[in-house]
Design a protein around this motif. Structure first.
Motif, PDB file in Angstrom:
ATOM      1  N   GLU A  20      98.736  68.105   7.806  1.00  0.00           N
ATOM      2  CA  GLU A  20      97.483  68.878   7.689  1.00  0.00           C
ATOM      3  C   GLU A  20      96.438  68.331   8.654  1.00  0.00           C
ATOM      4  O   GLU A  20      95.702  69.078   9.293  1.00  0.00           O
ATOM      5  N   ALA A  23      97.208  69.464  12.072  1.00  0.00           N
ATOM      6  CA  ALA A  23      96.880  70.890  12.259  1.00  0.00           C
ATOM      7  C   ALA A  23      95.366  71.039  12.442  1.00  0.00           C
ATOM      8  O   ALA A  23      94.887  71.830  13.263  1.00  0.00           O
ATOM      9  N   ARG A  24      94.602  70.233  11.692  1.00  0.00           N
ATOM     10  CA  ARG A  24      93.143  70.317  11.832  1.00  0.00           C
ATOM     11  C   ARG A  24      92.687  69.816  13.189  1.00  0.00           C
ATOM     12  O   ARG A  24      91.791  70.387  13.812  1.00  0.00           O
ATOM     13  N   ARG A  26      94.349  69.985  15.965  1.00  0.00           N
ATOM     14  CA  ARG A  26      94.657  71.052  16.926  1.00  0.00           C
ATOM     15  C   ARG A  26      93.593  72.162  16.825  1.00  0.00           C
ATOM     16  O   ARG A  26      93.056  72.616  17.829  1.00  0.00           O
ATOM     17  N   ARG A  27      93.277  72.567  15.595  1.00  0.00           N
ATOM     18  CA  ARG A  27      92.289  73.638  15.379  1.00  0.00           C
ATOM     19  C   ARG A  27      90.926  73.246  15.920  1.00  0.00           C
ATOM     20  O   ARG A  27      90.276  74.006  16.627  1.00  0.00           O
TER      21      ARG A  27
END
Ligand code: AVI
Length: 335
Positions: A20, A23-24, A26-27
């Motif tokens: 997670e 993913a954050r 990257r975002r």
């Protein structure tokens, strides 16, 4: 005697949480690079290499905050220790990793009471190092590392069992890396996680002649430049980006209106980079905002405590009045 308050310390995050977090990352990066002006969150400076570079920054002759704060703690640790009384206590270290300054304080507190030390950090390596250092120096101090961001650390604080006074350290002007409004929200959240007798010690860099600020954030040896550029290197390593590091330049500017130092990565020419499969074009001279380091005025400190819901119990400055460590009690109020 072990401090049972720490029995509720969370286990290390599961791989799911790491995914997670990735993913954050990257975002956040894609959102920041797509925004205007472009930006990258300074939180991502601190991979293993970035943390090492930051250690070197702290030893630079131009980077005064570390020396100023060490002077403050060497002179005032006794008073800080006395202010939390003689019972069991837990020192919660938000992001300092049992650095030299924290250890000045621990050496005052350890031995005279039942003491626990809880470092909070996103980096397992930093936590391992901090924990090992404290265990080695003070075997009687119980060490409970909390892997996670400050918010996770704060959640743990909120859920802990009652035992001992908490002294939460937020040293090194880390609060300066938040915009003022964010800093107040962070401090309010921290206040809500504490009991009335708990205290926080916050390091704040003070406004001074911009010449000294400029030197501190753009040092002659180029360590701060390398620290800033490592952000792009990290994107290359972890997000499969293809930034040409030689195509960007570190820039530090002072904004007297905020007042704050700001760091940027300036594109030396028109160029394109691919990040996590997305292409970004940078104009020659276009700047990516990478960091804000807010500077505080002495006369604003009481208001900052009040706005954040704390009661000021002590204010300690170095001999040049360049840096302040403020000691605040959570108290019964809150706003
Ligand atoms: C971690 N933080 C308080 C440092 C600062 O002064 O804002 C980070 C830093 N950036 C450039 N030099 C040091």
């Amino acid at each position: 005697m072990p401090n049972t308050a720490l029995r509720s310390a969370p286990p290390p995050p599961e791989p799911k949480h790491r995914a997670e977090r990735m993913a954050r990352f990257r975002r956040d990066v894609l959102a920041g690079l797509s925004a205007r002006p472009r930006s990258l969150p300074s939180l991502y400076f601190y991979d293993a290499w970035g943390s090492r570079l930051f250690q070197r920054i702290m030893a630079l002759p131009e980077y005064y905050p570390t020396r100023c704060e060490r002077e403050i703690l060497e002179r005032h640790s006794g008073r800080i220790a006395a202010s939390i009384g003689g019972g069991p206590a837990t020192v919660v270290d938000l992001g300092e990793d049992a650095g030299e300054k924290t250890r000045v304080l621990l050496s005052r507190l350890a031995g005279s009471r039942c003491l626990a030390y809880a470092p909070v950090d996103v980096s397992p390596a930093a936590l391992r190092e901090a924990s090992a250092r404290v265990r080695r120096e003070w075997p009687a101090v119980e060490v409970v590392p909390v892997e996670g961001e400050y918010a996770e650390g704060l959640r743990w604080l909120r859920n802990r069992e009652e035992n001992g006074t908490l002294l939460v350290l937020f040293l090194g002007s880390n609060i300066g890396n938040l915009e003022r409004r964010q800093a107040v929200s962070f401090l309010r959240e921290l206040r809500l996680a504490l009991r009335p007798r708990d205290q926080v010690l916050v390091g704040l860099d003070l406004v001074k002649d911009p010449i000294f600020l400029q030197r501190a954030y753009d040092d002659a040896a180029g360590v701060t430049a390398a620290f800033n550029l490592n952000l792009l290197a990290r994107l290359n390593r972890e997000l499969g980006a293809d930034f040409d590091l030689a195509g960007f330049q570190h820039r530090a500017t002072f904004d007297p209106a905020r007042p704050a130092m700001e760091s940027w990565l300036v594109s030396r020419r028109q160029q394109t980079a691919t990040v996590a499969g997305e292409r970004f074009t940078f104009r020659a001279g276009e700047a990516i905002h990478t960091e804000i380091s807010c500077k505080y005025r002495e006369q604003d400190l009481a208001h900052l405590a009040w706005e954040s819901g704390f009661e000021e119990v002590g204010r300690f400055l170095d001999s040049r009045r360049w840096f302040a460590d403020v000691l605040w009690r959570a108290g019964g109020g809150g706003r």
